[in-house]
Design a protein around this motif. Sequence first.
Motif, PDB file in Angstrom:
ATOM      1  N   TYR A  95      -3.503   4.685   8.131  1.00  0.00           N
ATOM      2  CA  TYR A  95      -3.372   5.643   7.027  1.00  0.00           C
ATOM      3  C   TYR A  95      -2.165   6.556   7.264  1.00  0.00           C
ATOM      4  N   LEU A 123      -5.658   5.412  -1.116  1.00  0.00           N
ATOM      5  CA  LEU A 123      -5.621   4.983   0.287  1.00  0.00           C
ATOM      6  C   LEU A 123      -6.865   5.456   1.031  1.00  0.00           C
ATOM      7  N   PRO A 164     -10.834  -5.950   1.747  1.00  0.00           N
ATOM      8  CA  PRO A 164     -10.923  -4.851   0.781  1.00  0.00           C
ATOM      9  C   PRO A 164      -9.555  -4.452   0.208  1.00  0.00           C
ATOM     10  N   ILE A 165      -8.528  -4.559   1.032  1.00  0.00           N
ATOM     11  CA  ILE A 165      -7.183  -4.209   0.571  1.00  0.00           C
ATOM     12  C   ILE A 165      -6.714  -5.231  -0.465  1.00  0.00           C
ATOM     13  N   LEU A 223       0.814  -1.215   0.000  1.00  0.00           N
ATOM     14  CA  LEU A 223       0.000   0.000   0.000  1.00  0.00           C
ATOM     15  C   LEU A 223       0.851   1.270   0.000  1.00  0.00           C
ATOM     16  N   LEU A 226      -8.391  -4.548  -3.748  1.00  0.00           N
ATOM     17  CA  LEU A 226      -7.799  -3.394  -4.423  1.00  0.00           C
ATOM     18  C   LEU A 226      -6.472  -3.766  -5.071  1.00  0.00           C
ATOM     19  N   SER A 242      -9.753   5.906  -0.183  1.00  0.00           N
ATOM     20  CA  SER A 242     -10.918   5.143  -0.636  1.00  0.00           C
ATOM     21  C   SER A 242     -11.080   3.832   0.134  1.00  0.00           C
ATOM     22  N   LEU A 243     -10.029   3.380   0.793  1.00  0.00           N
ATOM     23  CA  LEU A 243     -10.095   2.137   1.564  1.00  0.00           C
ATOM     24  C   LEU A 243     -10.687   2.333   2.957  1.00  0.00           C
ATOM     25  N   ASN A 244     -10.865   3.587   3.368  1.00  0.00           N
ATOM     26  CA  ASN A 244     -11.388   3.883   4.715  1.00  0.00           C
ATOM     27  C   ASN A 244     -10.591   3.161   5.793  1.00  0.00           C
ATOM     28  N   LEU A 245      -9.296   3.321   5.734  1.00  0.00           N
ATOM     29  CA  LEU A 245      -8.400   2.696   6.697  1.00  0.00           C
ATOM     30  C   LEU A 245      -8.495   3.425   8.034  1.00  0.00           C
TER      31      LEU A 245
END
Length: 191
Positions: free
Chosen positions: A55, A45, A88-89, A37, A92, A47-50
């Motif tokens: 983050y 990044l 989700p990661i 990542l 992606l 968009s992943l809502n980490l």
Amino acid sequence: MARHNSRPDAADDDFEPVSKSQLKRESDALQEMGEALIPLDKKLLQSLNLPERLYNALIEAKKLTANGAVARQKQYIGKWMRQIDPAPIKELLDAIAGVSDRHNAWLHQLERQRDQLVDDPKALESFIAAHPQADVQQLRQLIRNIHKEREQQKPPKAFRELFQLLKSYHPEPALPGAELDKGDDDDKDET
């Protein structure tokens, strides 16, 4: 004396303890996923809502240059990766890899078409029939120049020009997730 069962559910006969080696492999895989990542742009990044700390750790890793600091930051990212759902990661990263593979296939297709145009006069006729808007004179001139360059052992300037021309007739297909492959230039300005 009562026997103490340390299994989470004594009634579950399918329970198999996870070995330390397996836990380590899983932990390493999550850290590697987190490391993948680091080069991604900020919009992707986000968009992943980490979680905020993960983050921020990824953003900080982009700035580090000292090997020891980078290694520590990667371990820190791995720690946070173990606390979130990696699905989700993974999706992606798989999408990004897929876009890259399709892009490479498109480039190889263009290279094959260029080689056919140079080596087979009938391929030019087929190309012109498929692309009536093509500048026939320009195509023929480039092919003649390619043959001259080869005979005179000159650098392949016309060969490259023909490839660029073919790209204009065959734009890269709009693929699902193609925006994942594009970087955000604004990320490079912030430090």
